[in-house]
Design an enzyme around this catalytic site. Structure first.
Site, PDB file in Angstrom:
ATOM      1  N   ARG A 132       1.399  -0.314   6.418  1.00  0.00           N
ATOM      2  CA  ARG A 132       0.584   0.331   5.373  1.00  0.00           C
ATOM      3  C   ARG A 132       1.350   1.401   4.611  1.00  0.00           C
ATOM      4  O   ARG A 132       1.398   1.381   3.380  1.00  0.00           O
ATOM      5  CB  ARG A 132      -0.676   0.945   5.990  1.00  0.00           C
ATOM      6  CG  ARG A 132      -1.533   1.722   4.991  1.00  0.00           C
ATOM      7  CD  ARG A 132      -2.715   2.372   5.673  1.00  0.00           C
ATOM      8  NE  ARG A 132      -3.419   3.291   4.780  1.00  0.00           N
ATOM      9  CZ  ARG A 132      -4.364   2.934   3.915  1.00  0.00           C
ATOM     10  NH1 ARG A 132      -4.725   1.671   3.826  1.00  0.00           N
ATOM     11  NH2 ARG A 132      -4.954   3.836   3.152  1.00  0.00           N
ATOM     12  N   GLU A 140      -1.097  -0.494  10.244  1.00  0.00           N
ATOM     13  CA  GLU A 140      -2.534  -0.249  10.116  1.00  0.00           C
ATOM     14  C   GLU A 140      -3.342  -1.088  11.098  1.00  0.00           C
ATOM     15  O   GLU A 140      -4.274  -0.593  11.741  1.00  0.00           O
ATOM     16  CB  GLU A 140      -2.983  -0.551   8.687  1.00  0.00           C
ATOM     17  CG  GLU A 140      -4.468  -0.313   8.461  1.00  0.00           C
ATOM     18  CD  GLU A 140      -4.912  -0.701   7.070  1.00  0.00           C
ATOM     19  OE1 GLU A 140      -5.312   0.191   6.310  1.00  0.00           O
ATOM     20  OE2 GLU A 140      -4.859  -1.909   6.734  1.00  0.00           O
ATOM     21  N   ARG A 157      -7.536   6.382  11.102  1.00  0.00           N
ATOM     22  CA  ARG A 157      -8.901   6.607  10.649  1.00  0.00           C
ATOM     23  C   ARG A 157      -9.857   5.773  11.490  1.00  0.00           C
ATOM     24  O   ARG A 157      -9.492   4.704  11.977  1.00  0.00           O
ATOM     25  CB  ARG A 157      -9.055   6.191   9.183  1.00  0.00           C
ATOM     26  CG  ARG A 157      -8.106   6.881   8.228  1.00  0.00           C
ATOM     27  CD  ARG A 157      -7.991   6.119   6.926  1.00  0.00           C
ATOM     28  NE  ARG A 157      -7.340   4.827   7.135  1.00  0.00           N
ATOM     29  CZ  ARG A 157      -7.247   3.870   6.221  1.00  0.00           C
ATOM     30  NH1 ARG A 157      -7.792   4.061   5.023  1.00  0.00           N
ATOM     31  NH2 ARG A 157      -6.629   2.743   6.491  1.00  0.00           N
ATOM     32  N   HIS A 180       0.803  -1.221   0.000  1.00  0.00           N
ATOM     33  CA  HIS A 180       0.000   0.000   0.000  1.00  0.00           C
ATOM     34  C   HIS A 180       0.837   1.273   0.000  1.00  0.00           C
ATOM     35  O   HIS A 180       0.331   2.351  -0.296  1.00  0.00           O
ATOM     36  CB  HIS A 180      -0.936   0.015   1.201  1.00  0.00           C
ATOM     37  CG  HIS A 180      -2.190   0.798   0.991  1.00  0.00           C
ATOM     38  ND1 HIS A 180      -2.206   2.170   0.875  1.00  0.00           N
ATOM     39  CD2 HIS A 180      -3.483   0.397   0.856  1.00  0.00           C
ATOM     40  CE1 HIS A 180      -3.440   2.575   0.690  1.00  0.00           C
ATOM     41  NE2 HIS A 180      -4.241   1.528   0.661  1.00  0.00           N
TER      42      HIS A 180
END
Length: 378
Positions: free
Chosen positions: A214, A230, A285, A165
Site C-alpha cells: 500500500r 495492507e 486501521r 496507492h
C-alpha cells in the site's frame, strides 16, 4: 553491544533542541478545505488557526522540496470531472493561494486521484497515481520556475490489475518505487534527471497472494525499502541492489496488529521515517469504527536495517480511511496522526527510552470529510 550503541544514538536524537511553535497543513477526503494547525511543543497544545475553503478536496497532500508549494490530489471541475492534481503557492502555513490544476490525462478512466509526491532534486517533477476504475497508470507533471504544477509530461502504465496507492523516491532521485495495492506488486522505475520522466526497470510480486503493498518508504542510505502490506497487516523490509535499484524480499516482516487478531478486520496503512532516520513509524486501521487501529515504531541501524520493533499500541480510534502518521521534521519525539472516522489530528510523543508513545495533543476537525493526511510546514 550493537544494540546498546543504537539505543544511545536514539536517546541522543530524542533530546535534540527544537523551537516551540510548529505548523501543520491537513487535507480532507470529502470537504473542500485545507486546515492549518499550530502545535506548541512546550505547552503540548494543538489548535486550529485556519480553515481555508478551496475548490477541491485533497485526499493526499505533499509539500515541494522548498515548502513554497503544496500539491494535492483533486477531482477537476469541468463538464466531465476527471482525476487531477492541484497546486497551491505557500507564503507561510496560512498564506495558501491556488495556483493550477493538471488533469491525470492519458487513457486512465479511474474514479479518483489517490496519491501525489514531489521530487527533491531538479527538475522537481511531481508524481501522481489514481485509484479505482482503470487505475493502471501514473502521471509525471512538470513544474515552472516557481514550483507550480505546469503540464502533464508523461503517462506511464503498470498492469491491467494495478491500482498504486503509494510512491517513494530514493534520496538521489534516481529510482521511484510504487506500492501497487490492487496488483499485489512492487514496481521500480528509473528517473530521468533532466526531465523527471520514468522508465520501467522491474516489478516484484507481493510476498504472498493478498499481501497488497500500500505505502512505501526508503532509507536515505538507499539499502533498505519499507513496504506496508495492507492485506497481510505487516511491515516488510526489502533490500535494494545499489547498482540496479531493484528491491528484493528477504522474508523480513513485522506485525502491525496484535498476535491472534483477525487480519480481515484490519487494513494496514502508512510507513514513514523519523527526523533523524533512527526510527520508522507504521500504522494499521480497523475496518470497524467500534475497534481501534494500531501504531508501531521500529529502531533502525545506521544502514537502515530494522533492529527491533519497539512497541505496538492501539490508537484512540479506528483511523477510518486514514490513521496516517507524519513524523515531525524537527525532532524524533513527535508524530502527527490523522483519523477520518471521527475527524481529528493527534500529536503522539515518543517516550524518552523509545519503548512507547502516547497522545499529548489533539484537534477535533469533524466536518464530514476530515482528516486525510497531514504535512508539517514547520
Amino acid at each position: 553491544m550493537r544494540a546498546s550503541i543504537t539505543a544511545l544514538s536514539l536517546l541522543g536524537a530524542l533530546s535534540a533542541v527544537h523551537a516551540d511553535l510548529h505548523h501543520l497543513i491537513v487535507g480532507t477526503f470529502g470537504t473542500e478545505s485545507l486546515y492549518t494547525l499550530e502545535f506548541d511543543d512546550s505547552a503540548l497544545t494543538l489548535n486550529l488557526i485556519q480553515n481555508l475553503t478551496v475548490s477541491t478536496a485533497s485526499s493526499w497532500i505533499a509539500l515541494s522540496h522548498d515548502k513554497k508549494n503544496l500539491y494535492g490530489t483533486a477531482l477537476s471541475s469541468g463538464s466531465s470531472a476527471v482525476p487531477a492534481f492541484v497546486s497551491y503557492a505557500l507564503g507561510n502555513a496560512t498564506d495558501i493561494t491556488y495556483s493550477n490544476l493538471v488533469d491525470l490525462g492519458g487513457n486512465c478512466s479511474s474514479s479518483k486521484a489517490i496519491f501525489v509526491m514531489a521530487a527533491t532534486e531538479s527538475p522537481y517533477a511531481v508524481y501522481g497515481t489514481p485509484f479505482g476504475g482503470t487505475a493502471d497508470c501514473g502521471a509525471v507533471i512538470s513544474v515552472d520556475e516557481s514550483g507550480v504544477l505546469s503540464e502533464l509530461i508523461q503517462n506511464y502504465t503498470y498492469k491491467s490489475t494495478s491500482a498504486v496507492h503509494g510512491l517513494a523516491m530514493n534520496t538521489q532521485n534516481t529510482f521511484l518505487y510504487s506500492a501497487d495495492d490492487s496488483g499485489n506488486t512492487l514496481w521500480t522505475h528509473s528517473v530521468d534527471n533532466t526531465t523527471g520522466e520514468l522508465t520501467y526497470v522491474a516489478s516484484l510480486d507481493g510476498p504472498a497472494t493478498g499481501s497488497d503493498p500500500r505505502h512505501v518508504a526508503i532509507h536515505p542510505e538507499g539499502q533498505y525499502l519499507y513496504v506496508i502490506l495492507e492485506g497481510a497487516n505487516e511491515l516488510a523490509q526489502y533490500t535494494v541492489d545499489q547498482s540496479t535499484g531493484i528491491p528484493s524480499f528477504q522474508n523480513v516482516t513485522y506485525p502491525l496488529i496484535p498476535s491472534g487478531s483477525d487480519s480481515s478486520s484490519f487494513w494496514s496503512d502508512e510507513v514513514a521515517l523519523s527526523y533523524s532516520t533512527n526510527y520508522l513509524w507504521a500504522t494499521s486501521r480497523a475496518r470497524s469504527t467500534n475497534a481501534t487501529g494500531y501504531i508501531s515504531a521500529f529502531s533502525l541501524a545506521t544502514d537502515g536495517s530494522i533492529t527491533s520493533q519497539l512497541f505496538l499500541s492501539p490508537t484512540t480510534n479506528s483511523g477510518g480511511t486514514a490513521n496516517s502518521v507524519s513524523p515531525s521534521p524537527f525532532t524524533d519525539t513527535f508524530v502527527a496522526l490523522t483519523d477520518s472516522s471521527v475527524g481529528f489530528v493527534e500529536i503522539w510523543q515518543l517516550a524518552e527510552n523509545g519503548t512507547s508513545a502516547s497522545v499529548v495533543a489533539r484537534a477535533d476537525l469533524d466536518d464530514g470529510g476530515c482528516c486525510a493526511n497531514a504535512v508539517w510546514y514547520s
